[in-house]
Design a protein around this motif. Structure first.
Motif, short mmCIF file in Angstrom:
data_model
loop_
_atom_site.label_atom_id
_atom_site.label_comp_id
_atom_site.label_asym_id
_atom_site.label_seq_id
_atom_site.Cartn_x
_atom_site.Cartn_y
_atom_site.Cartn_z
N VAL A 1 0.20 -1.38 -0.03
CA VAL A 1 -0.01 0.59 -0.13
C VAL A 1 0.96 0.98 -0.03
CG1 VAL A 1 -1.43 -1.20 1.85
CG2 VAL A 1 0.07 0.40 2.45
N PRO A 2 0.75 2.35 -0.73
CA PRO A 2 1.04 3.99 -0.35
C PRO A 2 1.83 3.97 0.85
CG PRO A 2 -0.63 3.70 -2.05
CD PRO A 2 -1.37 2.06 -1.35
N ALA A 3 2.75 4.10 1.21
CA ALA A 3 3.31 4.64 2.54
C ALA A 3 2.33 6.31 2.79
CB ALA A 3 5.26 4.50 2.61
N LYS A 4 2.06 6.64 2.85
CA LYS A 4 1.81 8.17 2.45
C LYS A 4 0.28 7.59 3.46
CE LYS A 4 -0.36 9.76 -1.43
NZ LYS A 4 -0.49 10.88 -2.46
N GLY A 5 -0.86 6.48 2.72
CA GLY A 5 -1.82 5.89 3.39
C GLY A 5 -1.86 4.51 3.62
N ALA A 6 -0.48 4.41 5.11
CA ALA A 6 -0.33 3.24 5.37
C ALA A 6 -1.11 3.34 6.50
CB ALA A 6 1.09 2.78 5.53
N SER A 7 -1.83 1.86 7.64
CA SER A 7 -2.12 2.17 9.01
C SER A 7 -1.34 3.06 9.50
CB SER A 7 -3.16 0.87 8.63
OG SER A 7 -2.65 0.01 9.07
N GLY A 8 -0.13 2.30 9.72
CA GLY A 8 0.95 2.44 10.99
C GLY A 8 0.94 1.05 11.76
N GLY A 9 1.96 1.15 12.62
CA GLY A 9 1.58 -0.22 12.71
C GLY A 9 1.14 0.04 14.05
N ALA A 10 0.95 -0.81 15.30
CA ALA A 10 0.41 -0.71 16.88
C ALA A 10 0.95 0.50 17.67
CB ALA A 10 0.45 -2.29 17.81
N ASP A 11 2.25 0.29 17.11
CA ASP A 11 2.91 1.19 18.06
C ASP A 11 3.47 2.46 17.75
OD1 ASP A 11 3.49 -0.65 20.26
OD2 ASP A 11 4.89 -2.32 19.35
N SER A 12 3.18 3.11 16.69
CA SER A 12 3.50 4.01 15.95
C SER A 12 2.11 5.35 15.81
CB SER A 12 4.22 3.66 14.88
OG SER A 12 2.96 3.48 13.36
N CYS A 13 2.12 6.54 15.65
CA CYS A 13 0.29 7.38 15.06
C CYS A 13 1.08 7.97 13.80
CB CYS A 13 0.84 8.11 16.24
SG CYS A 13 -1.35 9.10 15.78
N PRO A 14 -0.18 8.11 12.45
CA PRO A 14 0.64 8.47 11.90
C PRO A 14 -0.04 9.69 11.71
CG PRO A 14 -0.84 7.09 11.21
CD PRO A 14 -0.85 6.31 11.90
N ILE B 1 -6.20 3.69 11.33
CA ILE B 1 -7.21 2.77 10.83
C ILE B 1 -7.01 1.61 9.79
CG2 ILE B 1 -8.91 2.41 9.15
CD1 ILE B 1 -8.98 5.47 8.65
N THR B 2 -7.42 0.33 10.48
CA THR B 2 -7.32 -0.70 10.36
C THR B 2 -8.16 -1.89 10.13
OG1 THR B 2 -7.19 -1.71 12.95
CG2 THR B 2 -5.01 -0.38 11.91
#
Length: 305
Positions: A138-151, A157-158
């Motif tokens: 998926v495009p990195a700018k639109g990825a949901s992010g990991g459980a330990d990160s915040c976009p 969103i998962t």
């Protein structure tokens, strides 16, 4: 069609790709703890290819010890986040386990190499062959992010794995406010369905509400404003039937979710197998019940003492 990603497993023995553990995966962009030296193509056994995936042999373990890793090359024109599923099989070809690895923000033209551990960790005596069974990017700018990160958007969103019964499918889309400010939702998420090449899927009606799909889901709540404090979450359900009659079945592994007007879309992978029904129902955003909200010590900025 967009060029397929190139992924490669680096095996310890040519043709066997035995997993014996080779250190932990590093953070995105950082150099891996071990490299896969002396790469060389090996025979192409069934089940170990994915489009342009090729198997190579090398030394991926600590201090150059023989082990197994994987390699991702981004042939797209924008940074991508990859999620790769591997099936581990024994010497008899029996599937013993499945592991998933995520490699974030691989730049165009960049090759990223990672070791692939077994559950027993580095030096484990357990040996399995590794097969690539699914690749999603998926495009990195639109990825949901990991459980330990915040976009940068302040929300994560998962999708969950969903439920299935008698041809009925229900998958939850979950949004967590991981920022330090309130986040307001109102109504339904906007959806765009994408195929395996992340091209738009046409011919599917997206319905507000799930009752037209099935009355047994529990009914749709009335759309209403939802204000999420930092750490709180909301969800929306996707519902469909995978009935197949005349025509070509429609599959949409990717869905772009726009939580509210003006937000950037986030791409999730609910793996929609829509059959030939041509309909997908979506419920409105609903606050997650208190018993399923993150605990206070899990919220952003909470004390960890």
């Amino acid at each position: 069609m967009r060029p397929a990603p190139v992924l490669a497993l680096c095996a310890a023995l040519a043709g066997t790709a035995l997993l014996t553990g080779c250190g932990k995966e590093t953070a995105a962009g950082a150099a891996p703890a071990a490299t896969c030296a002396s790469l060389a193509p090996v025979p192409d056994p069934a089940g170990r290819t994915w489009d342009d995936v090729r198997v190579v042999s090398g030394k991926c373990g600590p201090s150059g010890a023989p082990s197994t890793g994987f390699e991702v090359t981004n042939h797209d024109d924008e940074p991508l986040t990859y999620t790769i599923t591997f099936t581990l099989v024994n010497g008899f070809g029996e599937a013993m386990d499945s592991v998933t690895r995520t490699v974030e923000a691989v730049k165009p033209g960049q090759t990223v190499r990672r070791p692939l551990d077994t559950a027993g960790g580095p030096g484990s005596a357990r040996g399995y062959r590794a097969r690539v069974t699914k690749v999603r990017s998926v495009p990195a700018k639109g990825a949901s992010g990991g459980a330990d990160s915040c976009p940068s958007s302040g929300v994560r969103i998962t999708n969950d794995r969903g439920d299935a019964a008698m041809g009925l499918r229900v998958v939850g889309i979950h949004l967590v406010n991981c920022s330090g400010a309130d986040y307001r939702l109102d109504g339904y998420p906007a959806l765009r369905l994408l195929d395996a090449d992340r091209e738009p899927v046409t011919g599917v009606d997206i319905l507000h509400g799930t009752a037209a799909i099935s009355t047994g889901i529990g009914g749709d709540p009335t759309p209403r404003p939802v204000t999420l404090r930092p750490g709180e979450s909301a969800y929306a359900n996707l519902a469909w039937r995978n009935t197949t009659t005349d025509g070509t079945p429609v599959n949409a592994p990717y869905v772009e979710v726009t939580a509210r007007p003006g937000d950037e879309p986030v791409t999730v992978t609910p793996e929609l197998d829509l059959g030939t029904t041509g309909r997908l129902g979506v419920s409105p955003w609903t606050r997650t019940p208190d018993d399923r909200q993150p605990r206070p010590d899990q919220r952003p900025g909470a004390s960890q003492e």
